[in-house]
Design a protein around this motif. Structure first.
Motif: not given
Ligand code: SF4
Lengths: 262, 455
Positions: B11-12, B15-16, B47, B49, B51, B53, B56-57, B256, B273, B276
């Motif tokens: 997942a980590d 996540k980008y 999350t 930040d 965003r 969810v 299941l990414k 990032l 950001l 973006e």
């Protein structure tokens, strides 16, 4: 006030059921009056004025329901959602709305600038929004053969969750318990029943705890620290829903490490 | 390695990739199966930040044979590696789905061995989900550039949405930073997906049971700020992708810095950001407001104003378009008024059929007037006719650019810091030692002054 000629200072007392409410609408037409208040039993009798008991009669309710049906899906949906609101005064808002709709027909759904319409639509929107939040945020736990969950909504939203979850989980038995109103929706063997209940506390077993731990670990792994912005998190998932979301309970339990932007 | 650890690593690593929506397909549940889809998509968590969810990414594996310089999973990077077994991942998806944690699976993968071998394993995962678990929830799968078109086709028949990341906004940047992937390798599957998805929609219109190929369409993502392209270049690229490949969404991901590389911005650089955010706003204007990229940016003004949203910038540059009369203007014209979105425009059009609209009516209907009031008339009257220019500027400027949050230093010690998506100027002042709230206030004053002069 939009019907000055009709305003009376009597308040209607009814049994709190939807059919009872439709009978209040009937009464309002029969007496050509707009009551000062409509009170379901839980709201207590605080009126300064005289009150009148409105009996729930199936034939009268059916006549109003038929009229409501003719007004179209949009207006019906507004009345059904609005009626689920747990807010004092909702009945009167809906009565004024219905009178305006009966006067103008289906076109009333678009008279958004009329106060009676705007107020009722806003009421229904508050309820619909909350039910949508629970479609997003409620978390089931496996308990024996069944999925179960406890939620704490402001409004009586269970009927609005029914269609979504029955469609999503066609082969599952599940129970959603609304702890605020002591009401549960039980789906078993493909039929749905509503039950009055005082208490329901799913206690996760080891396997269930393992699933929650996996989910929480996944959720934590997703955060990007350079983008951290908890204010933004709170606008999307307001704090009052957190008690029903296991990952937010976990976020709260781990005392915030220094360096967070709150 | 236990499942929890794998899940965390994969997942980590995923996540980008910013795309995480379950939108674009409406599919009610069916007896004997599991799951449904709702067209607008459903978010299940947010999350820290902010965003959403929804899915299941995860990556199927993060062991990569390629070496894209901007990527944390590149071959030469030191980091923990893991792979899911297709069956294990399918079981995890179902477990999460039943508990209402997710709407489905977003499956992507590093290139393990060859693109074809990687795709085979992804297809196997989706096959188990669809055929063995009879899963009707949402699946977004990422096609691996360079894979056999037949594999892309099989993937598309199992997934709701496919994506191929364009990664960087120009070929030159791509050649420099992702030497293993060519522009052609990215655009070929995109073209194939667009063609097959259109063909499948035609078939479905004729035979109800024709197999659906990626019914929720395709999307892509590009990284912003790793390379020198302007906003105008990026937005024109998006516009052409929407037209040419019928994309459903283009996602923008602020770069990032995750790896030190002399070809890339230094590790200390903050992700852009706010930029973006402006690109997303402009992208929205392309898709729902009938704007074109050329209207929003020009060769002389190739980047967005950090202090104004793109629609406001456009409105200020085109004063001849205003004021707009709310009682008569057609919907597309209303849509161009800052502060009026598709919902408000529709409400106005409906409500004015039965009565004339003034300010109280607009307010009652929930139209937000903070910015709109300077651009409209109600029955010929301008609600904010006598407003001083400075007041207008203050109302138009985007408060997001001046966001300040609180950082907790210890249990009872807090200090103000600029939010990660505040304007670069605020962050620079704060970094130079100015107190965050003062930095934000000072920047705001300067921005208002500058805007007042321009008006
Ligand atoms: S192919 Fe490139 S972008 Fe994809 S995982 Fe490998 S290194 Fe990263």
């Amino acid at each position: 006030m939009s019907y000055p000629a009709y305003v009376s200072n009597v308040s209607y007392c009814y049994d709190g059921s939807f059919r009872g409410f439709l009978c209040c609408v009937f009464e309002s037409y029969a007496h050509r009056e707009l009551p000062a208040a409509i009170q379901p039993p839980q709201e207590g009798q605080t009126s300064l004025f005289g009150s009148r008991e409105i009996a729930t009669r199936a034939d009268r309710a059916a006549r109003v329901a038929a009229g409501l049906h003719r007004l179209g899906a949009e207006i019906q949906a507004c009345v059904t959602s609005g009626f689920l609101a747990d807010e004092p005064g909702k009945d009167l808002i809906l009565l004024r709305f219905l009178r305006c709709c009966f006067e103008n027909g289906t076109a009333a759904a678009q008279m958004l600038a009329r106060p009676e319409i705007a107020e009722a639509l806003a009421l229904a929107r508050r309820v619909d929004n909350e039910s949508h939040k629970y479609i997003e945020f409620l978390r089931f736990e496996q308990r024996g053969e069944m999925l179960g969950t406890v939620i704490h909504p402001r409004h009586r939203i269970l009927p609005l969750l029914r269609g979504h979850f029955c469609s999503r989980l066609p082969e599952e038995d599940f129970m959603i318990f609304d702890a605020t109103h002591g009401l549960a929706m039980l789906r078993k063997d493909k039929t749905v029943r509503y039950l009055q209940m005082q208490h329901y506390a799913p206690a996760p077993d080891a396997e269930e705890e393992n699933w929650q731990a996996l989910w929480i670990r996944f959720f934590r792994a997703l955060a990007i620290k350079e983008r951290r912005n908890e204010r933004c998190q709170r606008t999307h998932a307001p704090k009052r829903y957190w008690q029903d979301m296991c990952e937010m309970q976990a976020q709260k339990r781990t005392t915030q490490p220094p360096g967070d932007v709150l | 390695m236990d499942l929890a650890e794998k899940l965390e690593i994969l997942a980590d690593s995923a996540k980008y990739d910013v795309a995480c929506t379950s939108s674009g397909v409406e599919r009610p549940g069916r007896a004997g199966q599991l799951g449904s889809c709702r067209a607008p998509g459903i978010c299940h968590a947010f999350t820290p930040d902010g965003r959403c969810v929804s899915l299941l990414k995860v990556l199927l594996t993060n062991c990569c044979s390629y070496d894209c310089s901007y990527c944390v999973n590149r071959r030469t990077q030191q980091r923990p590696r893991a792979s899911f077994d297709p069956r294990e991942l399918a079981e995890l998806t179902i477990g999460f789905y039943r508990r209402n944690y997710i709407e489905g699976l977003f499956l992507s993968s590093a290139v393990a061995g060859s693109p074809d071998a990687t795709m085979e394993r992804m297809i196997e995962t989706l096959r188990i989900l669809r055929q063995e678990y009879r899963f009707r929830g949402y699946i977004h799968a990422k096609a691996i550039p360079g894979a056999d078109p037949l594999l892309v086709e099989r993937l598309g028949l199992l997934a709701d949405r496919l994506s191929v990341n364009i990664e960087l906004p120009s070929e030159a940047s791509l050649n420099r930073l992702a030497p293993d992937k060519g522009k052609a390798a990215i655009l070929r599957p995109m073209g194939q997906i667009a063609r097959q998805s259109a063909a499948s929609r035609r078939d479905l219109a004729v035979y109800r049971h024709a197999p659906a190929f990626a019914p929720a369409g395709q999307s892509t993502q590009m990284i912003i700020g790793a390379t020198p392209e302007t906003d105008r270049h990026i937005l024109r690229l998006s516009e052409s992708l929407y037209k040419k490949y019928a994309l459903k969404r283009v996602f923008y991901s602020a770069y990032l810095p995750v790896v030190a590389d002399e070809r890339l911005p230094a590790l200390s650089v903050q992700p852009p950001l706010l930029r973006e955010h402006r690109l997303y706003q402009a992208d929205w204007l392309l898709r729902y407001y009938h704007f074109s990229a050329e209207e929003l940016l020009s060769p002389e003004q190739p980047n967005f104003d950090p202090y104004l949203d793109p629609k406001c910038s456009w409105a200020l540059a085109n004063p001849e378009y205003f004021p707009v009369e709310v009682n008569t203007a057609p919907r597309p014209v209303l849509l161009r008024v800052p502060g009026i979105g598709p919902k408000s425009a529709l409400r106005i059009v409906q409500a004015r059929r039965s009565q004339r609209l003034g300010m109280p009516e607009l307010k009652r209907m929930g139209v937000v007037l903070k910015r709109a009031q300077y651009f409209i008339t109600c029955s010929g009257r301008a609600p904010a006719l006598r407003a001083a220019r400075q007041e207008v500027a203050a109302a138009l400027i985007d408060p997001k650019a001046f966001g300040v949050g609180v950082r907790q230093l210890s249990l009872d010690d807090f200090c103000a810091v600029p939010l990660p998506d505040s304007a670069p100027r605020v962050q620079a002042l704060a970094a130079a030692g100015v107190e965050a709230r003062r930095a934000a206030e000072q920047t705001r004053r300067e921005a208002i002054e500058c805007l007042t002069r321009r008006m």
